[in-house]
Design a protein around this motif. Structure first.
Motif, PDB file in Angstrom:
ATOM      1  N   ARG A   1       0.829  -1.220   0.000  1.00 20.97           N
ATOM      2  CA  ARG A   1       0.000   0.000   0.000  1.00 20.97           C
ATOM      3  C   ARG A   1       0.857   1.260   0.000  1.00 20.97           C
ATOM      4  O   ARG A   1       0.490   2.260  -0.640  1.00 20.97           O
ATOM      5  N   VAL A   2       1.981   1.231   0.690  1.00 22.38           N
ATOM      6  CA  VAL A   2       2.849   2.410   0.703  1.00 22.38           C
ATOM      7  C   VAL A   2       3.422   2.667  -0.688  1.00 22.38           C
ATOM      8  O   VAL A   2       3.374   3.799  -1.206  1.00 22.38           O
TER       9      VAL A   2
ATOM     10  N   ARG B   1      -0.993  -1.657 -24.237  1.00 22.27           N
ATOM     11  CA  ARG B   1      -0.729  -3.064 -23.920  1.00 22.27           C
ATOM     12  C   ARG B   1       0.732  -3.422 -24.117  1.00 22.27           C
ATOM     13  O   ARG B   1       1.310  -4.159 -23.323  1.00 22.27           O
ATOM     14  N   ARG B   2       1.326  -2.924 -25.214  1.00 21.17           N
ATOM     15  CA  ARG B   2       2.737  -3.232 -25.464  1.00 21.17           C
ATOM     16  C   ARG B   2       3.637  -2.663 -24.379  1.00 21.17           C
ATOM     17  O   ARG B   2       4.676  -3.233 -24.052  1.00 21.17           O
ATOM     18  N   THR B   3       3.248  -1.540 -23.796  1.00 16.58           N
ATOM     19  CA  THR B   3       4.047  -0.907 -22.747  1.00 16.58           C
ATOM     20  C   THR B   3       3.562  -1.261 -21.346  1.00 16.58           C
ATOM     21  O   THR B   3       4.158  -0.816 -20.361  1.00 16.58           O
ATOM     22  N   SER B   4       2.464  -2.036 -21.255  1.00 17.76           N
ATOM     23  CA  SER B   4       1.867  -2.450 -19.969  1.00 17.76           C
ATOM     24  C   SER B   4       1.337  -1.275 -19.161  1.00 17.76           C
ATOM     25  O   SER B   4       1.063  -1.417 -17.969  1.00 17.76           O
ATOM     26  N   LEU B   5       1.167  -0.115 -19.779  1.00 19.23           N
ATOM     27  CA  LEU B   5       0.628   1.044 -19.062  1.00 19.23           C
ATOM     28  C   LEU B   5      -0.843   0.869 -18.729  1.00 19.23           C
ATOM     29  O   LEU B   5      -1.366   1.549 -17.834  1.00 19.23           O
ATOM     30  N   ASP B   6      -1.528  -0.035 -19.442  1.00 13.35           N
ATOM     31  CA  ASP B   6      -2.947  -0.245 -19.155  1.00 13.35           C
ATOM     32  C   ASP B   6      -3.168  -0.844 -17.771  1.00 13.35           C
ATOM     33  O   ASP B   6      -4.279  -0.789 -17.228  1.00 13.35           O
ATOM     34  N   GLU B   7      -2.105  -1.397 -17.146  1.00 16.41           N
ATOM     35  CA  GLU B   7      -2.228  -2.026 -15.833  1.00 16.41           C
ATOM     36  C   GLU B   7      -2.158  -1.022 -14.677  1.00 16.41           C
ATOM     37  O   GLU B   7      -2.473  -1.374 -13.530  1.00 16.41           O
ATOM     38  N   LEU B   8      -1.725   0.210 -14.946  1.00 11.64           N
ATOM     39  CA  LEU B   8      -1.455   1.165 -13.864  1.00 11.64           C
ATOM     40  C   LEU B   8      -2.653   1.445 -12.942  1.00 11.64           C
ATOM     41  O   LEU B   8      -2.459   1.618 -11.732  1.00 11.64           O
ATOM     42  N   PRO B   9      -3.884   1.511 -13.428  1.00 13.45           N
ATOM     43  CA  PRO B   9      -5.004   1.744 -12.499  1.00 13.45           C
ATOM     44  C   PRO B   9      -5.158   0.675 -11.428  1.00 13.45           C
ATOM     45  O   PRO B   9      -5.844   0.895 -10.424  1.00 13.45           O
ATOM     46  N   GLN B  10      -4.521  -0.482 -11.600  1.00 13.57           N
ATOM     47  CA  GLN B  10      -4.590  -1.510 -10.565  1.00 13.57           C
ATOM     48  C   GLN B  10      -3.874  -1.085  -9.283  1.00 13.57           C
ATOM     49  O   GLN B  10      -4.027  -1.720  -8.244  1.00 13.57           O
ATOM     50  N   LEU B  11      -3.108  -0.004  -9.351  1.00 14.58           N
ATOM     51  CA  LEU B  11      -2.521   0.561  -8.133  1.00 14.58           C
ATOM     52  C   LEU B  11      -3.619   0.940  -7.144  1.00 14.58           C
ATOM     53  O   LEU B  11      -3.427   0.864  -5.926  1.00 14.58           O
ATOM     54  N   VAL B  12      -4.774   1.355  -7.667  1.00 13.83           N
ATOM     55  CA  VAL B  12      -5.915   1.671  -6.797  1.00 13.83           C
ATOM     56  C   VAL B  12      -6.399   0.404  -6.093  1.00 13.83           C
ATOM     57  O   VAL B  12      -6.713   0.425  -4.893  1.00 13.83           O
ATOM     58  N   ASN B  13      -6.461  -0.704  -6.815  1.00 13.89           N
ATOM     59  CA  ASN B  13      -6.845  -1.983  -6.198  1.00 13.89           C
ATOM     60  C   ASN B  13      -5.873  -2.386  -5.089  1.00 13.89           C
ATOM     61  O   ASN B  13      -6.282  -2.962  -4.069  1.00 13.89           O
ATOM     62  N   ILE B  14      -4.600  -2.075  -5.288  1.00 17.93           N
ATOM     63  CA  ILE B  14      -3.600  -2.421  -4.278  1.00 17.93           C
ATOM     64  C   ILE B  14      -3.805  -1.574  -3.032  1.00 17.93           C
ATOM     65  O   ILE B  14      -3.750  -2.085  -1.901  1.00 17.93           O
ATOM     66  N   VAL B  15      -4.049  -0.285  -3.193  1.00 19.86           N
ATOM     67  CA  VAL B  15      -4.299   0.594  -2.048  1.00 19.86           C
ATOM     68  C   VAL B  15      -5.551   0.146  -1.299  1.00 19.86           C
ATOM     69  O   VAL B  15      -5.604   0.175  -0.055  1.00 19.86           O
ATOM     70  N   LYS B  16      -6.561  -0.304  -2.032  1.00 15.62           N
ATOM     71  CA  LYS B  16      -7.800  -0.788  -1.402  1.00 15.62           C
ATOM     72  C   LYS B  16      -7.611  -2.121  -0.690  1.00 15.62           C
ATOM     73  O   LYS B  16      -8.431  -2.491   0.158  1.00 15.62           O
TER      74      LYS B  16
ATOM     75  N   ASP C   1      -7.369  -5.103  -2.403  1.00  8.69           N
ATOM     76  CA  ASP C   1      -7.872  -6.211  -3.213  1.00  8.69           C
ATOM     77  C   ASP C   1      -6.744  -6.975  -3.897  1.00  8.69           C
ATOM     78  O   ASP C   1      -6.893  -8.155  -4.197  1.00  8.69           O
ATOM     79  N   MET C   2      -5.642  -6.274  -4.163  1.00  9.09           N
ATOM     80  CA  MET C   2      -4.528  -6.866  -4.885  1.00  9.09           C
ATOM     81  C   MET C   2      -3.222  -6.569  -4.160  1.00  9.09           C
ATOM     82  O   MET C   2      -3.182  -5.800  -3.206  1.00  9.09           O
ATOM     83  N   SER C   3      -2.172  -7.194  -4.661  1.00  9.07           N
ATOM     84  CA  SER C   3      -0.828  -6.973  -4.153  1.00  9.07           C
ATOM     85  C   SER C   3       0.059  -6.534  -5.298  1.00  9.07           C
ATOM     86  O   SER C   3      -0.298  -6.693  -6.474  1.00  9.07           O
ATOM     87  N   LEU C   4       1.220  -5.963  -4.986  1.00 13.11           N
ATOM     88  CA  LEU C   4       2.157  -5.612  -6.050  1.00 13.11           C
ATOM     89  C   LEU C   4       2.612  -6.859  -6.797  1.00 13.11           C
ATOM     90  O   LEU C   4       2.740  -6.857  -8.020  1.00 13.11           O
ATOM     91  N   VAL C   5       2.869  -7.930  -6.055  1.00 13.30           N
ATOM     92  CA  VAL C   5       3.360  -9.181  -6.641  1.00 13.30           C
ATOM     93  C   VAL C   5       2.436 -10.316  -6.226  1.00 13.30           C
ATOM     94  O   VAL C   5       2.071 -10.438  -5.055  1.00 13.30           O
ATOM     95  N   GLY C   6       2.050 -11.129  -7.189  1.00 15.05           N
ATOM     96  CA  GLY C   6       1.175 -12.259  -6.907  1.00 15.05           C
ATOM     97  C   GLY C   6       0.748 -12.929  -8.194  1.00 15.05           C
ATOM     98  O   GLY C   6       1.161 -12.526  -9.291  1.00 15.05           O
ATOM     99  N   PRO C   7      -0.077 -13.959  -8.122  1.00 15.92           N
ATOM    100  CA  PRO C   7      -0.585 -14.607  -9.332  1.00 15.92           C
ATOM    101  C   PRO C   7      -1.452 -13.660 -10.153  1.00 15.92           C
ATOM    102  O   PRO C   7      -1.971 -12.663  -9.642  1.00 15.92           O
TER     103      PRO C   7
END
Length: 474
Positions: free
Chosen positions: A286-287, A375-390, A392-398
């Motif tokens: 989260r930090v 997609r080629r630059t993986s920038l589409d994944e960046l909003p998942q940082l919000v899921n990590i703060v919430k 729901d997700m982790s920085l590293v995982g399946p």
């Protein structure tokens, strides 16, 4: 690569413990001592200690002699106390030397040494030897990271391991020695049987020829078969590491040896199965995610504007995914497809290029032009940082899976849901879309069963390289 086919089955073999084991040739043994056993590091440590004590600090002769006696005695003891294959890379000698110096220093202080400056300088001179030896061990770990290895066992097990380790950077399979089961042997007279001494000579000959430092026995009967135990004793005399693979049918559980009564058992308890490790991971996630959101906010805003300008629809795509222990959550991504992508999915199922229940299509017509860049630059994944703060997700995982995928999981695949899904993971830095379904599951289970914070940091570092090289991105 050398491949020795040991055709005689090992079970029931009558062996003699007094059998003379061929020794490796002297040049091979001398080269191993001088180059592969880290003698240079031990000599450099002693030289640095002497230089500081006698020249740099100009300690009294008695103190200089004491430093050299303590340092040389400890280095000689450490060298002799370690197996040949551990001497160059082990951190135990320098760490234990630090403990010894600390103990001696405390004793001298308590005893009221007359000159504290002399004590401090003698301590620094001795600790310098530990620092040099630690540096030597670290360098040897880098230089000798490709361990020359010989696989020994049933031909099916050997072939399986050889395929598994083909692309690994820490294991270099230089030869194989295998046998077949009795019912797989050729007709009588077609293959000559080997006695135990010949098997030992075959393996040791491959060790000598290929300069192997490790022999891995891949056999379910390794601990109960007397012939394989004699082979291990022969390798011990040749100063070669002998390992036995614990076959877990690719479930890659974390294994640690433990003594139970008078037997050795393998514990399956994960290394971080406690609340403090989970708390540390959650706080770190989260930090870092919170800081990343603040730092990257201008870029996130720019991407959102470009998405809205390039195609009709919202900038953020929301989709239900399966989280830890099967709990659903809403995952956020930048939208890379047209707004009716889900409705058009059924018509593309026949062209699926994904593995298992995954849907992947390299030239998916639903992806927008700017979406392909994201997609080629993986920038589409960046909003998942919000899921990590919430949380729901982790920085590293399946990889966060769809409910349609998890509904097809078998009971052992469900194990991958015992941790939070990740923004990145072993699956991403190991090829992503190029992986088969079986390999992706095996890698996810490997992470779930063996994760630790150091592994997380290593995966994050490898993710940067994978993103820059666009490795496996679709």
């Amino acid at each position: 690569m050398v491949a020795v086919d040991i055709s005689a089955p090992l079970q029931g073999m009558d062996v003699d413990a007094r059998t003379e084991v061929p020794r490796l040739p002297w040049p091979r043994r001398a080269g191993s001592v001088l180059v592969r056993q880290g003698v240079s590091g031990y000599l450099a440590a002693l030289a640095v200690s002497w230089y500081l004590a006698a020249r740099q600090f100009e300690l009294p002769p008695g103190w200089t002699a004491g430093v050299l006696v303590v340092t040389s005695s400890w280095l000689l003891y450490s060298f002799a106390a370690l197996p040949a294959f551990e001497r160059a890379r082990s951190f135990r000698p320098p760490s234990r030397l630090v403990g010894l110096v600390g103990t001696v220093t405390v004793v001298l202080m308590i005893a009221g040494a007359e000159n504290s400056t002399t004590v401090r300088r003698a301590t620094v001179a001795t600790l310098a030897a530990a620092a040099v030896l630690a540096l030597s061990s670290a360098l040897h770990r880098v230089v000798l990271r490709h361990t020359p290895t010989i696989l020994v066992g049933h031909i099916d097990s050997v072939d399986h391991l050889q395929r598994r380790w083909a692309r690994r950077k820490d294991v270099n399979v230089v030869a194989t020695c295998s046998w077949r089961a009795p019912h797989e042997l050729a007709p009588a007279g077609a293959v000559s049987d080997h006695s135990f001494p010949e098997i030992v000579r075959d393996v040791l000959a491959a060790v000598a020829e290929r300069h192997a430092t490790s022999v891995v026995i891949a056999s379910s009967r390794a601990f109960s078969n007397p012939a394989l135990r004699h082979l291990a004793w022969a390798l011990q005399r040749a100063e070669v590491e002998c390992l036995v693979v614990a076959d877990m049918s690719d479930h890659v559980e974390y294994l640690s040896p433990r003594r139970v009564g008078d037997q050795i058992a393998l514990s399956l308890r994960p290394p971080n199965d406690h609340l403090m490790s989970l708390l540390a991971k959650s706080v770190l996630d989260r930090v870092i995610a919170g800081i990343a959101l603040i730092v990257l906010s201008p870029l996130l805003l720019l991407i959102a504007v470009l998405i809205r300008a390039g195609s009709r629809g919202p900038a953020i795509f929301r989709q239900e995914r399966t989280g830890r222990d099967g709990r659903p959550f809403t995952m956020f991504k930048f939208r890379t497809m047209v707004v009716d992508a889900e409705e058009r999915l059924a018509g593309l199922r026949a062209d699926n290029e994904g593995a298992g229940p995954l849907f992947k299509l390299a030239d998916d017509p639903r992806i927008t032009a700017f979406g392909r860049v994201l997609r080629r630059t993986s920038l589409d994944e960046l909003p998942q940082l919000v899921n990590i703060v919430k949380g729901d997700m982790s920085l590293v995982g399946p990889r966060p899976a769809l409910p349609a995928e998890t509904s097809q999981y078998s009971s052992w695949v469900w194990r991958r849901l015992h941790v939070k899904p990740g923004l990145t993971g072993l699956w991403q830095v190991s090829g992503r879309s190029r992986l088969s379904w079986e390999d992706s599951i095996r890698i996810d289970l490997q992470y779930v069963n063996n994760w630790n914070l150091r592994l997380d940091l290593a995966i994050l570092a490898r993710t940067v390289r994978a993103v820059l090289s666009r490795d496996g991105a679709m």
